[in-house]
Design a protein around this motif. Structure first.
Motif, PDB file in Angstrom:
ATOM      1  N   ASP A 277     -28.993   9.321  38.370  1.00 29.47           N
ATOM      2  CA  ASP A 277     -29.799   8.102  38.278  1.00 29.47           C
ATOM      3  C   ASP A 277     -29.085   6.910  38.909  1.00 29.47           C
ATOM      4  N   LEU A 278     -27.775   6.801  38.657  1.00 30.58           N
ATOM      5  CA  LEU A 278     -26.979   5.712  39.234  1.00 30.58           C
ATOM      6  C   LEU A 278     -26.995   5.780  40.762  1.00 30.58           C
ATOM      7  N   CYS A 279     -26.798   6.970  41.304  1.00 27.11           N
ATOM      8  CA  CYS A 279     -26.754   7.126  42.764  1.00 27.11           C
ATOM      9  C   CYS A 279     -28.096   6.800  43.409  1.00 27.11           C
ATOM     10  N   ILE A 280     -29.178   7.269  42.812  1.00 23.78           N
ATOM     11  CA  ILE A 280     -30.500   6.992  43.374  1.00 23.78           C
ATOM     12  C   ILE A 280     -30.766   5.495  43.383  1.00 23.78           C
ATOM     13  N   LYS A 281     -30.388   4.821  42.322  1.00 26.18           N
ATOM     14  CA  LYS A 281     -30.573   3.370  42.222  1.00 26.18           C
ATOM     15  C   LYS A 281     -29.817   2.638  43.322  1.00 26.18           C
ATOM     16  N   ASN A 282     -28.697   3.212  43.769  1.00 30.46           N
ATOM     17  CA  ASN A 282     -27.850   2.555  44.771  1.00 30.46           C
ATOM     18  C   ASN A 282     -27.924   3.209  46.149  1.00 30.46           C
ATOM     19  N   ASN A 283     -28.971   4.000  46.388  1.00 23.91           N
ATOM     20  CA  ASN A 283     -29.218   4.617  47.703  1.00 23.91           C
ATOM     21  C   ASN A 283     -28.077   5.518  48.175  1.00 23.91           C
ATOM     22  N   ILE A 284     -27.441   6.180  47.238  1.00 23.50           N
ATOM     23  CA  ILE A 284     -26.438   7.193  47.552  1.00 23.50           C
ATOM     24  C   ILE A 284     -27.092   8.560  47.405  1.00 23.50           C
ATOM     25  N   LYS A 285     -26.995   9.395  48.442  1.00 24.68           N
ATOM     26  CA  LYS A 285     -27.577  10.730  48.370  1.00 24.68           C
ATOM     27  C   LYS A 285     -26.747  11.614  47.446  1.00 24.68           C
ATOM     28  N   VAL A 286     -27.412  12.556  46.789  1.00 21.98           N
ATOM     29  CA  VAL A 286     -26.711  13.475  45.897  1.00 21.98           C
ATOM     30  C   VAL A 286     -27.157  14.906  46.167  1.00 21.98           C
ATOM     31  N   TRP A 287     -26.280  15.814  45.833  1.00 27.83           N
ATOM     32  CA  TRP A 287     -26.613  17.226  45.869  1.00 27.83           C
ATOM     33  C   TRP A 287     -25.795  17.939  44.797  1.00 27.83           C
ATOM     34  N   CYS A 288     -26.192  19.123  44.449  1.00 25.37           N
ATOM     35  CA  CYS A 288     -25.586  19.863  43.343  1.00 25.37           C
ATOM     36  C   CYS A 288     -24.580  20.867  43.878  1.00 25.37           C
ATOM     37  N   GLY A 289     -23.316  20.652  43.533  1.00 25.77           N
ATOM     38  CA  GLY A 289     -22.257  21.522  44.038  1.00 25.77           C
ATOM     39  C   GLY A 289     -22.078  22.771  43.191  1.00 25.77           C
ATOM     40  N   ASN A 301     -27.369  24.718  37.009  1.00 21.72           N
ATOM     41  CA  ASN A 301     -27.435  23.972  38.271  1.00 21.72           C
ATOM     42  C   ASN A 301     -28.857  23.917  38.820  1.00 21.72           C
ATOM     43  N   ILE A 302     -29.573  25.022  38.706  1.00 21.66           N
ATOM     44  CA  ILE A 302     -30.968  25.057  39.161  1.00 21.66           C
ATOM     45  C   ILE A 302     -31.784  24.016  38.408  1.00 21.66           C
ATOM     46  N   ALA A 303     -31.602  23.962  37.089  1.00 18.77           N
ATOM     47  CA  ALA A 303     -32.345  22.985  36.284  1.00 18.77           C
ATOM     48  C   ALA A 303     -32.041  21.566  36.740  1.00 18.77           C
ATOM     49  N   LEU A 304     -30.760  21.250  36.933  1.00 19.74           N
ATOM     50  CA  LEU A 304     -30.377  19.907  37.378  1.00 19.74           C
ATOM     51  C   LEU A 304     -30.967  19.584  38.741  1.00 19.74           C
ATOM     52  N   ALA A 305     -30.942  20.543  39.655  1.00 21.45           N
ATOM     53  CA  ALA A 305     -31.367  20.300  41.035  1.00 21.45           C
ATOM     54  C   ALA A 305     -32.872  20.127  41.181  1.00 21.45           C
ATOM     55  N   THR A 306     -33.646  20.343  40.110  1.00 25.21           N
ATOM     56  CA  THR A 306     -35.085  20.079  40.187  1.00 25.21           C
ATOM     57  C   THR A 306     -35.394  18.579  40.069  1.00 25.21           C
ATOM     58  N   LYS A 307     -34.397  17.770  39.735  1.00 23.93           N
ATOM     59  CA  LYS A 307     -34.619  16.331  39.652  1.00 23.93           C
ATOM     60  C   LYS A 307     -34.771  15.758  41.053  1.00 23.93           C
ATOM     61  N   LYS A 308     -35.577  14.699  41.180  1.00 23.71           N
ATOM     62  CA  LYS A 308     -36.063  14.238  42.482  1.00 23.71           C
ATOM     63  C   LYS A 308     -34.974  13.791  43.442  1.00 23.71           C
ATOM     64  N   GLY A 309     -33.832  13.317  42.920  1.00 26.44           N
ATOM     65  CA  GLY A 309     -32.812  12.782  43.806  1.00 26.44           C
ATOM     66  C   GLY A 309     -32.063  13.819  44.611  1.00 26.44           C
ATOM     67  N   PHE A 310     -32.165  15.081  44.220  1.00 26.42           N
ATOM     68  CA  PHE A 310     -31.397  16.124  44.904  1.00 26.42           C
ATOM     69  C   PHE A 310     -32.133  16.585  46.161  1.00 26.42           C
ATOM     70  N   SER A 311     -32.064  15.741  47.168  1.00 28.59           N
ATOM     71  CA  SER A 311     -32.793  15.983  48.412  1.00 28.59           C
ATOM     72  C   SER A 311     -32.042  16.922  49.352  1.00 28.59           C
TER      73      SER A 311
END
Length: 367
Positions: A277-289, A301-311
């Motif tokens: 949420d913090l990264c999306i608010k500040n225009n930082i891209k995220v991905w799940c390692g 990890n699959i569950a987390l990566a379904t959130k919208k910010g994980f582009s």
């Protein structure tokens, strides 16, 4: 949540092929599988992703086992937990040991989702059932890398990460780009470079990488800010982001354009969600390692990566990527470049008890 019992299985499995980074080569993988049971017999699963030796972080399987057995499990059994988001608050007085904390916390999330009769990914606000899959190539030999990429592209993976280090960087990426000029490609340095290598790193700009992951010190944020000003390729921070405070500092200093969020590294699923949420608010891209995990951690990890910010496709591959046989059923599979989140309650996967028993080195139960 009426948690009645916690059990720990230390397991060991041999990888299908050695996995090499700038920090070392993994041939066998130890880990801790955690089961949390409530008074009605409902069980939640978690996994502690520390390695046998402290090459990625200071944690190991055995230090994590000590923390779980002697400190974290007693905290959970001796006070009520109404919601999984409370676990990180309960653990706040214990410094570090993020992977031990995350293993137990994620098991409690799985248990809670099952109690609520919901898929975990829906419970945490995921907004897509299908996530794109990425793969890591664990060799620095150019010919082997090209061959491996061909295989994984045929299997449908949509993003490729390769490991680099001084002397094994430009030639490797040049050969890959010559064969695959348009694939989504990123490089992970695992802290193998210093600011003396700025020109070497700058030369990699020509390969149009999605990002270069953790090129400098394992705990550094400041020097990465200097490097990011000098290169076009976005820097992704991994090892140096272990808390929300670290992420805020990196954003403030403009140290990166991307942050790799690993549930184990940041102390649990709730911290991972807050960092997203913090990264999306500040225009930082995220991905799940990924952490060369077994199926339980992959499922979280699959569950987390379904959130919208994980582009960006994460390091979430099929069970067959590393293992002849995983410890979960059904096993995770990649189809047409993606993984479908389970509609089953919790993480949507069960332990393969026969396989778990085959690979268990030690087991203990706490009530």
């Amino acid at each position: 949540m009426n948690i009645k019992e916690v059990s720990l299985n230390i397991i060991n499995m041999t990888l299908k092929a050695p996995f090499s980074t700038a920090l070392g080569t993994v041939v066998e993988r130890e880990g801790i599988i955690i089961k949390v049971m409530d008074k009605d017999g409902t069980i939640g699963f978690g996994e502690t992703v520390a390695f046998s030796t402290p090459w990625y972080t200071e944690e190991t399987v055995h230090t994590a086992f000590h923390m779980l057995k002697d400190i974290l499990i007693p905290l959970i059994l001796n006070q009520p937990v109404r919601h999984p988001s409370e676990v990180s608050v309960i653990f706040a007085a214990i410094r570090g040991n993020q992977m031990a904390k995350a293993g137990l916390e994620t098991a409690i999330w799985d248990l809670y989702a099952k109690q609520q009769e919901k898929p975990l990914w829906q419970l945490i606000g995921g907004d897509r059932e299908q996530i794109p899959a990425g793969v890591v190539i664990g060799t620095q030999d150019p010919a082997e890398a090209v061959e491996s990429i061909s295989k994984y592209l045929q299997e449908g993976y949509t993003r490729v990460k390769v490991k680099i280090k001084p002397g094994h960087d430009y030639e490797l990426l040049h050969k890959i780009r010559r064969h695959y000029p348009t694939i989504d490609l990123m490089a992970d340095a695992n802290s193998a470079y210093t600011l003396k290598d700025v020109q070497t790193i700058k030369a990699l700009d020509e390969f149009n990488l999605l990002m270069i992951e953790q090129p400098l010190g394992v705990d550094d944020i400041v020097e990465h800010a200097f490097l990011q000003k000098e290169i076009q390729t976005p820097i992704c921070l991994d090892e140096s982001i272990v808390s929300i405070h670290d992420a805020k500092s990196a954003i403030h200093l403009k140290s990166c354009g991307v942050i790799n969020i690993k549930i184990g590294r940041v102390g649990g699923l709730w911290n991972a969600i807050k960092m997203h949420d913090l990264c999306i608010k500040n225009n930082i891209k995220v991905w799940c390692g990924g952490m060369i995990e077994f199926g339980i951690s992959k499922a979280h990890n699959i569950a987390l990566a379904t959130k919208k910010g994980f582009s960006i496709p994460g390091d979430i591959s099929s069970s067959s990527r590393y293992w002849e046989q995983d410890i979960i059923e059904p096993e995770i599979s990649v189809n047409n470049g993606g993984i479908t989140a389970s509609l089953g309650y919790g993480i949507g996967y069960e332990l393969n008890k026969k396989r778990l028993n085959e690979v268990t080195l030690f087991k203990e139960i706490y009530r």
